[in-house]
Design an enzyme around this catalytic site. Sequence first.
Site, PDB file in Angstrom:
ATOM      1  N   GLY A   1     -12.539   0.820  71.382  1.00  0.00           N
ATOM      2  CA  GLY A   1     -11.751   0.963  70.164  1.00  0.00           C
ATOM      3  C   GLY A   1     -12.601   1.442  69.010  1.00  0.00           C
ATOM      4  O   GLY A   1     -13.253   2.480  69.089  1.00  0.00           O
ATOM      5  N   ASP A   2     -12.609   0.669  67.914  1.00  0.00           N
ATOM      6  CA  ASP A   2     -13.391   1.048  66.736  1.00  0.00           C
ATOM      7  C   ASP A   2     -14.531   0.062  66.497  1.00  0.00           C
ATOM      8  O   ASP A   2     -14.946  -0.142  65.358  1.00  0.00           O
ATOM      9  CB  ASP A   2     -12.491   1.123  65.509  1.00  0.00           C
ATOM     10  CG  ASP A   2     -11.779  -0.195  65.241  1.00  0.00           C
ATOM     11  OD1 ASP A   2     -11.242  -0.338  64.125  1.00  0.00           O
ATOM     12  OD2 ASP A   2     -11.749  -1.067  66.137  1.00  0.00           O
TER      13      ASP A   2
END
Length: 634
Positions: free
Chosen positions: A541-542
Amino acid sequence: MALSACGSQGTGERFPRWRICVRLALLLGLLHGASPAIAGRQDEPAALRLDGSERSLDLHPHLQLLHDPGGRLQAEEVMASGQAFAPAVGRHDLNFGYTRDIVWLRLDLESRAKEVREWQIEFLYPSLDRIELFGIGEAPLLGGDRVPAGQRDSPHLSPAFSVRLAPGERRSLFFRTQSSGTLTLDAQLWESAAFARHSRLTLMLQSGYMAMLAALCSYNLLLFFALRERNFLLYVLFAASLGGGMLAQSGLGAQYLWSDGSELDNRALPFFLALALALGTLFTREFLDTRHALPRWHELLGQACALHFGVTLGSLLLPVDRALQTLSVISIGGILLLLACGLAGLLRRSPGARIFVLAELALMAGVVLMSLRNFTLLPSNLVTANSVQFGSALEMLLLSFGLAARLGELKRLKLEAREAVLRSQQEALRTLQEQERLLERRVAERTAALAEANARLSAIALQDPLTGLANRIGLNQRLTQAWQRAQRKQELLALILIDLDGFKAINDRYGHAAGDQLLLQIAGRLQASARATDLVARLGGDEFVLICEAIGSEEQAHALAERILHSLGQPVQLGDAQVSLSASIGISICRGQSHEKLLCEADQAMYRAKAGGRSRIHRADSDPPPLDPAYRPG
């Protein structure tokens, strides 16, 4: 009786004859009184009107000429007696060739500017001996390379003069010119600011040319000391003498080196150019190895070299104009001889002959253009006035490259000859060795291919496909190794976990493609901010992680996190849109806990930073920041 007769004859006429005679006499008297003014207005030349908007202006159409073969005319006579000046506009240029005559120029200027303005008059040929400007002040203004630098009106490389005019002022300028070389009087009028820029550009170009020659000389001189090849020393001497000639021709020498305007200084141009021709001939014999490859040309070049050294000596003894004329003729013949010798070497496949021919063609083109201009067969312009510099710069670059290429070619030929001898003695052994090498190469190729395939598979397994960073598997593997090294070496190990704030909103608004582009840029910024020994990984993801081995202190880890936070806070360009985001960063320091625990602490610290208001840094061992009221887990 006469009057009565005249009156009796006019009886009955409308206009008596005596009245007509009186009127004709008055008219003739008026015409006679007005004739000097009318004549003065007809003889007075049209002035060049300046309104201050001129950047530069060619003065050829506005100049008037007066030849003074014996130099007997004085300035007062020329200015006061109205000598017959001829318009210069009838000539295709103002190059008078090699002449000992004095040539006077007249230029009439009238200011239409609304304020006092200053203009510069530049004579475009730097090698003019002396120019005197009358009509400004009591004493004449001086210019030219025979005038000491301190007495010249302008420090410009070519002769230049300042002219200041008040609004509506008209002034007649008279130039007395003479030169022992070619007398080229092409002139330009400049607005002062434009002339200052032009002067700086001219100085920069001429200095750049000399800097290039100096660099080539230094480089080849170092090669001479390293290799002890005479070619390099002759090249240096040839380039240095050519540089001396260009210093004289461009005006750099007269302005900064030999600035006293002596007779010896005036001979710098023919002396250095003749010396360059002689040294260039010696260099040609050595470069083409004419002693062995072209013996007949070797003798001919030796005779030409003796002639050129004689011309060099003559440049110090003959009148300067005769020396320059002799040099102009000899230089064309000398360069043609060198070119013919280069063509003969090219036919015999001499090493470096091709580059030598190209270099001589470049120089010959420059010298021919200059010589034709000196004999007024070509107009004087930027190309013809600086043709030798253009040609010589290209020649020097080609010859420097040719020296290196020739040296490499000679080494290659020697190596080929040595290999040919060894080849005849080791033919049988080489066949056996070739078979053995072939087998070893196949084994090595297969081994290398297998290792490369394994390495690719391993890299794919440990690498995030989007950003190219280490993935979670690679992170765990590297973290385990780093933890073991830290325990063994008693070094400090830090883990920095970064979670992007606001990434989901950007991804939802601009799409997944923009989100991927954003993650790529974030990965690049993380790698740029991290140390060379740090590992940057993407958890998914981030979320990103930095493994910082052998960190000096907790403060250093915090400083690194601050650098990352500042880098990620800079705007990011996504196509036509520019977005901004921040990050929440958690730091954990290894103090004996397991690496799983270390990662868990960094994750918890990151969430505390996010709960404290985002765009923050939090260490696992510090007190939690106050909870942000707007924060919602997940």
